[in-house]
Design an enzyme around this catalytic site. Structure first.
Site, PDB file in Angstrom:
ATOM      1  CB  SER A 234      -0.643   0.217   1.226  1.00  0.00           C
ATOM      2  OG  SER A 234      -2.126   0.981   1.643  1.00  0.00           O
ATOM      3  CG  ASP A 421      -6.158  -3.172  -4.535  1.00  0.00           C
ATOM      4  OD1 ASP A 421      -6.827  -2.397  -4.570  1.00  0.00           O
ATOM      5  OD2 ASP A 421      -5.252  -2.224  -3.970  1.00  0.00           O
ATOM      6  CG  HIS A 478      -5.074  -3.043  -0.500  1.00  0.00           C
ATOM      7  ND1 HIS A 478      -4.451  -2.442  -1.547  1.00  0.00           N
ATOM      8  CD2 HIS A 478      -4.444  -2.694   1.152  1.00  0.00           C
ATOM      9  CE1 HIS A 478      -3.644  -1.983  -0.461  1.00  0.00           C
ATOM     10  NE2 HIS A 478      -3.247  -1.618   0.778  1.00  0.00           N
TER      11      HIS A 478
END
Length: 505
Positions: A234, A421, A478
């Protein structure tokens, strides 16, 4: 074209468990500890009061943990539920799950601020310990604790919804030791002596991490020759390239902890690395997932164009705020729980009623005692919105140029995403990767994109050339190690092994 060895696996497809994502509370870091004024209390925010001299951190390894004094004392004025209080008293920590080391690391010679860390040594190393690599893992946010990675994603033990620990079959510390650092200052159990110490940009983040990592490696002589991999997900799509870049660029100016020669590779999962390009894909990705209709997609395109104009005008704060609002609007309009995984009915590591059970576990007094967290009443919050606010102007800035610099140095780079994601996923990542200023870029994109199978079942897709590898993980969102733990474990182990023994490509 034969599949690279680092993506071959015999693991079976694991079952998926639908869990949720972190809640957010604000953090208040008080005045500088040298001040004689008493800190004041603000409602619904964390209050930190300095206690003792943090420079007297001990580095003696004893009983598997680093001993250290109390650094900061915390008081929390927010109300806690009776059930959460009960959990804090009842949670236990199996002896076999105790980290190899834990504690606080300095960020400079002079600062009293400290980064909290947990370290687990390799459990099944294929080489002698002196030759076994080390990995630094960083979660993103900014403001998300790396203990999310430790106790929810890829560490050897995972927190369950009933706040107990269970062995993780997809742990990443089988072949390497893993160091989890709460980063930047003010995140998780990391503590800042003043709000001035909390970074606002990637250079400061990297400077702190470089010093802390060097300090950690100096604790044990066996660490000084072990190869280092930097990894994260991320927002660590900025942290990881920045740390690698500054390690390589500042190796002459950091004589105390010159660790650049130990850098063996970097890996980023679902990273926010080049926001200007990635934000342009929000509309198309949401439309192709069926989250928006054509009119809604056109609206999203228009807002994304406005965000790009703000980026091009260096209006970083406004661009960041608009992107956050845009993503929230897409979630609200489509009715999904999170863009980070379009399949989920709740966010990562949330109970069905919205509570963050990972935070409940880490707030247990017995867990804090085991991890050597001081002070014992410093409350863990999995994602601190105040850190996001302080680093908001950095959010829309690019780290792509640092990835390019690392590639040009010949350092192995792994970029991977989960296919579900819709925020920091495959399309946005591939878009900025196609614009890489790297001499082998054309050769990379003309190479074949291969199907990756595990036991005859689809595991994803990969492309590899020279020192760059791109992997799409099927059946993952994710947080890839959560959704596909065994595939993620195989991916990272094979990539590390190949990076340590590079092919003649």
């Amino acid at each position: 074209m034969q599949m690279p060895m680092y993506l071959q696996s015999t693991y079976a497809l694991p079952c998926l468990i639908s869990l949720g994502k972190a809640s957010s509370l604000a953090l208040l870091v008080t005045q500088h500890p040298r001040s004689h004024q008493q800190p004041h209390r603000l409602c619904n925010k964390k209050l930190l009061r300095y206690r003792g001299d943090a420079r007297n951190v001990s580095t003696n390894w004893h009983g598997g943990c680093v001993r250290h004094p109390r650094v900061l004392h915390a008081m929390d004025c927010r109300a806690k539920s009776r059930e959460a209080e009960q959990v804090k008293e009842e949670v236990g920590f199996p002896d076999e799950a105790v980290p190899s080391a834990s504690g606080y690391l300095p960020v400079s010679d002079s600062s009293k601020s400290r980064l909290f860390y947990v370290y687990y040594e390799a459990t099944n190393a294929s080489t002698s310990l002196e030759d076994t690599p080390l990995m630094l893992w960083l979660n993103g946010g900014p403001g998300c604790s790396s203990l999310i990675g430790c106790f929810y994603e890829l560490g050897p033990w995972r927190v369950q919804e009933n706040c107990t620990l269970q062995p993780n079959p997809g742990a990443w510390n089988r072949r390497c030791g893993i160091l989890f650092i709460d980063n930047p200052l003010g995140t998780g159990f990391s503590v800042a002596s003043s709000d001035i110490d909390i970074p606002r940009d990637q250079q400061t983040v990297a400077t702190h991490l470089q010093y802390s990592l060097g300090y950690f490696l100096s604790i044990n002589p066996n660490f000084k020759k072990r190869r280092i991999f930097l990894a994260g997900e991320s927002y660590a799509g900025k942290y990881v390239p920045a740390l690698a870049y500054y390690m390589l660029e500042n190796k002459q100016s950091q004589p105390k902890f010159n660790i650049a020669s130990q850098l063996a590779g970097i890996a980023v999962g679902n990273g926010l690395t080049h926001p200007r390009t990635q934000v342009q894909l929000h509309a198309d990705v949401s439309y192709n997932f069926g989250l928006l209709d054509k009119e809604q997609s056109l609206t999203t395109h228009e807002i994304a164009s406005q965000i790009i104009n703000l980026v091009d005008s260096n209006e970083w704060l406004q661009a960041s705020e608009r992107r956050n609002k845009l993503c929230s609007w897409i979630e609200e309009t489509s009715g999904i729980a999170t863009l980070l995984d379009v399949r989920r009915s709740s966010r990562y590591h949330h109970l069905r009623d919205g509570r963050d059970y990972l935070a409940m576990f880490l707030n247990s007094s017995s867990v804090k005692e085991t991890l050597k967290v001081h002070p014992s009443d410093l409350d863990f919050v999995s994602c601190r919105q105040s850190i996001r606010s302080l680093m908001a102007e950095d959010t829309m800035k690019s780290a792509k140029w640092m990835v390019e610099a690392v590639l040009k140095r010949g350092i192995p780079v792994l970029l991977y995403q989960g296919q579900f994601d819709a925020k920091d996923g495959v399309a946005g990542s591939e878009a900025w990767m196609r614009a890489l200023d790297w001499e082998h870029s054309k050769l990379f994109w003309t190479s074949n994109r291969e199907i990756w199978k595990v036991n005859g079942k689809l595991a994803g897709y990969w492309r590899h050339c020279k020192n760059l590898t791109h992997v799409v993980n099927a059946g993952a969102g994710h947080q890839v190690p959560v959704d596909q733990p065994l595939h993620a474990q195989s991916m990272i182990e094979m990539w590390m092994d190949s990076s340590l023994k590079p092919s003649p490509l």
